[in-house]
Design an enzyme around this catalytic site. Structure first.
Site, PDB file in Angstrom:
ATOM      1  N   GLN B 254       0.879  -1.057  -0.040  1.00 50.15           N
ATOM      2  CA  GLN B 254      -0.299  -0.156  -0.150  1.00 50.15           C
ATOM      3  C   GLN B 254       0.542   1.572   0.027  1.00 50.15           C
ATOM      4  O   GLN B 254       0.090   2.457  -1.201  1.00 50.15           O
ATOM      5  CB  GLN B 254      -1.389   0.488   1.201  1.00 50.15           C
ATOM      6  CG  GLN B 254      -1.853   0.617   0.877  1.00 50.15           C
ATOM      7  CD  GLN B 254      -2.447   0.549   0.083  1.00 50.15           C
ATOM      8  OE1 GLN B 254      -2.821  -0.865  -0.469  1.00 50.15           O
ATOM      9  NE2 GLN B 254      -3.628   1.283  -0.208  1.00 50.15           N
ATOM     10  N   HIS B 257       2.136   3.261  -2.834  1.00 52.80           N
ATOM     11  CA  HIS B 257       1.313   3.937  -4.245  1.00 52.80           C
ATOM     12  C   HIS B 257       2.176   5.578  -4.083  1.00 52.80           C
ATOM     13  O   HIS B 257       2.106   5.751  -5.176  1.00 52.80           O
ATOM     14  CB  HIS B 257       0.302   3.769  -3.072  1.00 52.80           C
ATOM     15  CG  HIS B 257      -0.732   2.522  -4.489  1.00 52.80           C
ATOM     16  ND1 HIS B 257      -0.994   2.185  -5.684  1.00 52.80           N
ATOM     17  CD2 HIS B 257      -1.558   1.247  -3.406  1.00 52.80           C
ATOM     18  CE1 HIS B 257      -1.556   1.574  -5.588  1.00 52.80           C
ATOM     19  NE2 HIS B 257      -2.224   0.457  -4.168  1.00 52.80           N
ATOM     20  N   GLU B 322     -10.250   1.527   3.475  1.00 55.97           N
ATOM     21  CA  GLU B 322     -10.289   0.866   2.013  1.00 55.97           C
ATOM     22  C   GLU B 322     -10.011  -0.390   2.175  1.00 55.97           C
ATOM     23  O   GLU B 322     -11.094  -0.752   1.683  1.00 55.97           O
ATOM     24  CB  GLU B 322      -9.427   1.625   1.308  1.00 55.97           C
ATOM     25  CG  GLU B 322      -9.747   1.463  -0.072  1.00 55.97           C
ATOM     26  CD  GLU B 322      -8.972   1.897  -1.448  1.00 55.97           C
ATOM     27  OE1 GLU B 322      -7.705   2.520  -0.522  1.00 55.97           O
ATOM     28  OE2 GLU B 322      -8.930   1.986  -2.429  1.00 55.97           O
ATOM     29  N   HIS B 323      -9.192  -0.222   2.853  1.00 57.39           N
ATOM     30  CA  HIS B 323      -8.607  -2.355   2.886  1.00 57.39           C
ATOM     31  C   HIS B 323      -8.724  -2.433   4.080  1.00 57.39           C
ATOM     32  O   HIS B 323      -7.398  -1.759   4.641  1.00 57.39           O
ATOM     33  CB  HIS B 323      -7.328  -2.354   1.632  1.00 57.39           C
ATOM     34  CG  HIS B 323      -7.489  -2.071  -0.232  1.00 57.39           C
ATOM     35  ND1 HIS B 323      -7.452  -0.660   0.285  1.00 57.39           N
ATOM     36  CD2 HIS B 323      -7.439  -2.503  -0.909  1.00 57.39           C
ATOM     37  CE1 HIS B 323      -6.715  -0.763  -1.275  1.00 57.39           C
ATOM     38  NE2 HIS B 323      -7.329  -1.759  -1.606  1.00 57.39           N
ATOM     39  N   ASP B 356      -6.274  -6.901  -5.545  1.00 56.72           N
ATOM     40  CA  ASP B 356      -6.549  -5.754  -6.742  1.00 56.72           C
ATOM     41  C   ASP B 356      -6.091  -6.073  -8.266  1.00 56.72           C
ATOM     42  O   ASP B 356      -6.586  -5.124  -9.162  1.00 56.72           O
ATOM     43  CB  ASP B 356      -4.455  -4.957  -6.336  1.00 56.72           C
ATOM     44  CG  ASP B 356      -4.296  -4.184  -4.899  1.00 56.72           C
ATOM     45  OD1 ASP B 356      -6.225  -4.002  -5.005  1.00 56.72           O
ATOM     46  OD2 ASP B 356      -3.507  -3.647  -4.676  1.00 56.72           O
ATOM     47  N   HIS B 415     -54.584  16.929  -5.425  1.00 59.37           N
ATOM     48  CA  HIS B 415     -54.259  16.068  -4.842  1.00 59.37           C
ATOM     49  C   HIS B 415     -55.639  15.144  -4.856  1.00 59.37           C
ATOM     50  O   HIS B 415     -55.714  14.029  -4.730  1.00 59.37           O
ATOM     51  CB  HIS B 415     -53.479  15.428  -4.587  1.00 59.37           C
ATOM     52  CG  HIS B 415     -51.679  16.036  -4.802  1.00 59.37           C
ATOM     53  ND1 HIS B 415     -51.573  17.278  -5.311  1.00 59.37           N
ATOM     54  CD2 HIS B 415     -50.532  15.180  -4.498  1.00 59.37           C
ATOM     55  CE1 HIS B 415     -49.866  17.164  -5.157  1.00 59.37           C
ATOM     56  NE2 HIS B 415     -49.870  16.544  -5.006  1.00 59.37           N
TER      57      HIS B 415
END
Lengths: 429, 429
Positions: B254, B257, B322-323, B356, B415
C-alpha cells in the site's frame, strides 16, 4: 395550455446552486457549529427561529410525542398507519442478502451488506412539512436495519413555537425515537459533525429550503447525503382512450405544488389534447391553489402532440420525468419501452397521489431529468457493501504468478513481492 | 514505524477540493467545451497535451487496437484475460432482477431495473495508467448491460504521442469499442455535454488528476459521476498468530502507491508489532519504490497496539479503511464485527494484491473513511430503478378516501380531487 410538437420539446431547467452570499452564509454556519457545537446551534436557533432554548431542551420528549397523538384526527391516524404499513411492505421487498461464493479450492468471495449505523432525517417546518415525506424518508432506512434514525425539525411551525403534531405522529408511527427541535443549515451541520447533544450521523436525507440544500452539499464527504431535489414534474402519456378529466386532474395535482412544477401531456391524439386543455381550465376554476397551478401550467406546462407512439415515447425518454402516468389502451405493453422515469403509473386508476401517499413505493424520486441515471429513494440507499476475499492457499499457489505479472507491469513491485514472499514460503511446504 | 495506542488513534485527513485557481481553470474549460464543442476540445488538446489533432482523428481506430496486441507480452495477455473473466464472474453475481408484486385485487407494484444507456470511463495517461483499473471500471458497467461504454484517455503517454498499448488491450478485452484520445477536464466536459464527435453520456467514472476530479464535480447533476477517490489505505488487523513478514509486505504494497497512502497495523500483540516494524525496515531495503514507501510509512503509517480484540475492532471501525486484512487465528469469526471496510481480506493468503488484480471483487473502493456509508464500485452503480404502480379499480375504490384524507391534510386539494373525480365516476358503475 400551450400545444407543441413532441419532437421539438425538451426540458431545459437549471439546477439551483444558491447565490455566493447564500453559500457564504451557509459556510459560516456550518463552520461555527462544527467548532462551537451546541452553543452555535442554540445561537442560530434564537437568531433564525426566534426561539431561545437550553441544550437540554433540544430533544423532543416522549410526553410531547404522546400529546401530539391527542391532537390528530382518527381518520388521519388510520390513513397514515395504513400508508406506513404499505410503504414498509414495499420496501421490505427491496431487501437483499449478503452472499458468498464458495469455490471448490476453499476460496470464498462475497458481498456483505450492512445498514448504515446512524441516519439523520431533516423535516422542514412550516407549510412544507409533509407527514408523508417523514414516512418516505424514515421507513426505507428502518427496513435497511439502520439502528439509529434521528430526526431534526425547526422548533417553530409557521411562525408559532412548537412542532406540527402531525409530523410528530408520523415520526412516531415510522418508529423514530430520537428527535431534536433544530432546523436550517445549523441542524445539518450538527448532524454532520455532532455536538454535545446531537451525535454525528453517517448520512443526512430529507428536503429543505435552499440553506438546508446548500448545507447538505457543504457537508457531503464528511457524511453521505441524498440527492437535492428540484421542482416536481409529471408527464402523462396518453392515447385517445384516455379520460380527459382524469388527465387534467392529474396534471393539476402536480401543478399545485409550486410555480416551478411542470405538468406535461404527451399524446398521439389531438382531440384528447384539446379536451384536456378545456378540462384543465374547467377544473382550475374551483381549485383552492388555482393561482399557483395556473402559473405552473402557463410557465412549464405543455401539451405535446406526437404522430406516433414511437415519437411520443422518444419525448418521454428525453424528458426523463420524475412521475410518468401512462393512460393508453394497453399500458403494460409500453413498459419495456420506457427508458427513463422515476415512477411509472400505469392505467386509469393509478393516479399519481396513489403513489404520493399510499400504495407503497417511495415518493422521493429523481427530478430534473436525473431519472436518466438516478433512482427513487430505496433500501439500498441505507446499506453499504463490503467485498469479502478469503483466498485459499491452493488458489494463491495456482494464481500467484499471474498476479505478480500484472503488478509488475504496473510498476508496483511491493505488490508483486507481497505475493512472492508467500509463494516462496508456502510453495516449499 | 511509530507505535501508538489503538484507542487514541483516528484518521483525520482532508479531502482535496482544489485551489480557487484550479477551480476557475476547470470552469472555463468545461464552459468552452460545452459551448464550442470539438473546436475547444482540439484546442485544449494542443495546449495541454502538445498534440494537434483533427476531429476525425479523435477516435481510436480498430487498427490501432489490433496493433496494440502485437506489443504486449503473452503472459500479460493471459493474466489479464483470466483476471477479466474472474471480475466478470464476480460482478455477474451482483446482478438483480426487476420484480413485481402481484396483489389479489389486480394491483401490481414493482421495481424495474434498467442499465444506464451510455457510460464514459476516464483512463489517465502516463504513469497512473493501470490496465487493471480499466477492467474494474468497465466490466461492472458491461455486466449491468450498459449498451454504450465509451473510453477517453489522453493522446500521449508519459510525454510520448500514442496511447499505452496495455491500456488499449485491457479496454478491448473488457469489451470497449468506442475510444477517444482526449484527456483532462476537456474530456470530462465532452462526455458530459457532448460534441459533434463525442455523444454525451449518463455517467462518468474513472480516476484522474485534480483537474479531472474537479471537472467531474463541475458536471455532476448534468450527468452522474462516481466518487472522487482519496489516497489509498490499508489496515491490517492481526493477532500473535500472524506472520510478520506477510504483514509487512502487505503494508508496503500500500505504501508504495504514493506518499499520501496510509498503511496501519492494528494488533493485540506487542511482539508482532515489533516484528512487523523490523520486517518493514528489512523489506524496504531492497524495494524499488523505497523512497515513496518510506515517506508514506513515516507520515501516515502506524502500529496500533490494543489490549483486547474489542479495542482493536473499535479502532478498525473508526478508521473505516478502504482495505482491511484480517490475519488472526480464526478470521471468519471476526467478520460479523467489522462494521466499516471497503474490502475485507481474510486469512494469511488473502494478500491485498489478490484483490487488486485478480480474484474478482472490484478494486475501486471507498477511501478516506467513507466506507462508513459508501461501497465498492459494483453493478448497481450502472443500473437505475423505476417504481411501478399499476393500481386496480378495486384498490382505488377501497383506499381512495384514505388517500384523500392524507392529501387534504397536506393542503393539496388538487391531489385529493384527482382521486375524488375517479371515485365519483367509477363508484357509480
Amino acid at each position: 395550455m400551450r400545444v407543441l410538437r413532441a419532437e421539438q420539446f425538451g426540458l431545459t431547467r437549471e439546477v439551483e446552486y444558491g447565490t455566493p452570499e447564500q453559500n457564504e452564509a451557509v459556510r459560516q454556519i456550518v463552520e461555527s457549529v462544527r467548532t462551537e457545537g451546541d452553543a452555535a446551534l442554540l445561537a442560530y436557533t434564537e437568531k433564525f427561529d426566534g426561539i431561545r432554548l437550553q441544550a437540554s431542551e433540544l430533544r423532543v420528549t416522549a410526553e410531547e410525542i404522546e400529546q401530539a397523538y391527542d391532537k390528530v384526527e382518527a381518520p388521519f391516524l388510520e390513513a397514515i398507519r395504513e400508508a406506513a404499513a404499505n410503504i414498509r411492505a414495499f420496501h421490505e421487498k427491496q431487501l437483499r442478502q449478503s452472499w458468498v461464493d464458495v469455490q471448490p479450492d476453499g476460496t470464498m468471495l462475497g458481498q456483505i451488506l450492512r445498514p448504515l449505523k446512524r441516519v439523520g432525517v431533516y423535516v422542514p417546518g412550516g407549510k412544507a412539512a409533509y407527514p408523508s415525506s417523514v414516512l418516505m424518508n424514515v421507513i426505507p432506512a428502518q427496513v435497511a436495519g439502520v439502528p439509529e434514525i434521528v430526526m431534526v425539525t425547526p422548533p417553530a411551525t409557521g411562525g408559532k413555537a412548537g412542532i406540527d403534531p402531525y409530523i410528530l405522529v408520523a415520526a412516531a408511527e415510522a418508529g423514530v425515537k430520537e428527535l431534536y427541535r433544530v432546523g436550517g443549515a445549523q441542524a445539518v451541520a450538527a448532524l454532520a459533525y455532532g455536538t454535545d447533544t446531537i451525535a454525528p450521523v453517517d448520512k443526512i436525507c430529507g428536503p429543505g429550503n435552499i440553506y438546508v440544500a446548500l448545507a447538505k452539499r457543504a457537508v457531503f464527504g464528511a457524511v453521505d447525503i441524498d440527492s437535492i431535489a428540484g421542482p416536481s414534474e409529471i408527464v402523462v402519456l396518453a392515447d385517445d382512450t384516455a379520460d380527459a378529466a382524469y388527465v387534467a386532474a392529474d396534471l393539476l395535482s402536480q401543478a399545485e405544488h409550486d410555480e416551478m412544477a411542470s405538468a406535461i401531456l404527451v399524446t398521439t391524439s389531438a382531440q384528447l389534447g384539446e379536451a384536456v386543455a378545456a378540462e384543465v381550465e374547467r377544473q382550475l376554476a374551483t381549485l383552492p391553489k388555482a393561482d399557483i397551478a395556473r402559473q405552473s401550467i402557463e410557465a412549464n406546462g405543455a401539451i405535446l402532440l406526437a404522430d406516433t407512439m414511437d415519437e411520443a415515447l422518444a419525448a418521454v425518454n428525453r424528458m426523463a420525468p420524475e412521475h410518468l402516468e401512462v393512460m393508453v389502451a394497453e399500458p403494460m405493453g409500453l413498459l419495456g419501452r420506457i427508458e427513463n422515469a422515476g415512477a411509472i403509473f400505469l392505467g386509469p386508476y393509478s393516479s399519481e397521489p396513489v403513489g404520493d401517499y399510499f400504495a407503497g413505493p417511495n415518493h422521493i424520486l429523481p427530478t430534473n431529468g436525473t431519472a436518466r441515471f438516478s433512482s427513487p429513494v430505496n433500501v439500498d440507499d441505507f446499506l453499504k457493501k463490503s467485498s469479502l476475499v478469503y483466498y485459499s492457499k491452493d488458489a494463491l499457489l495456482k494464481n500467484g504468478e499471474k498476479i505478480m505479472t500484472l503488478a509488475r507491469h504496473e510498476g508496483l513491485e511491493a505488490h508483486a513481492r507481497a505475493i512472492g514472499i508467500r509463494l516462496e514460503r508456502e510453495g516449499e511446504q
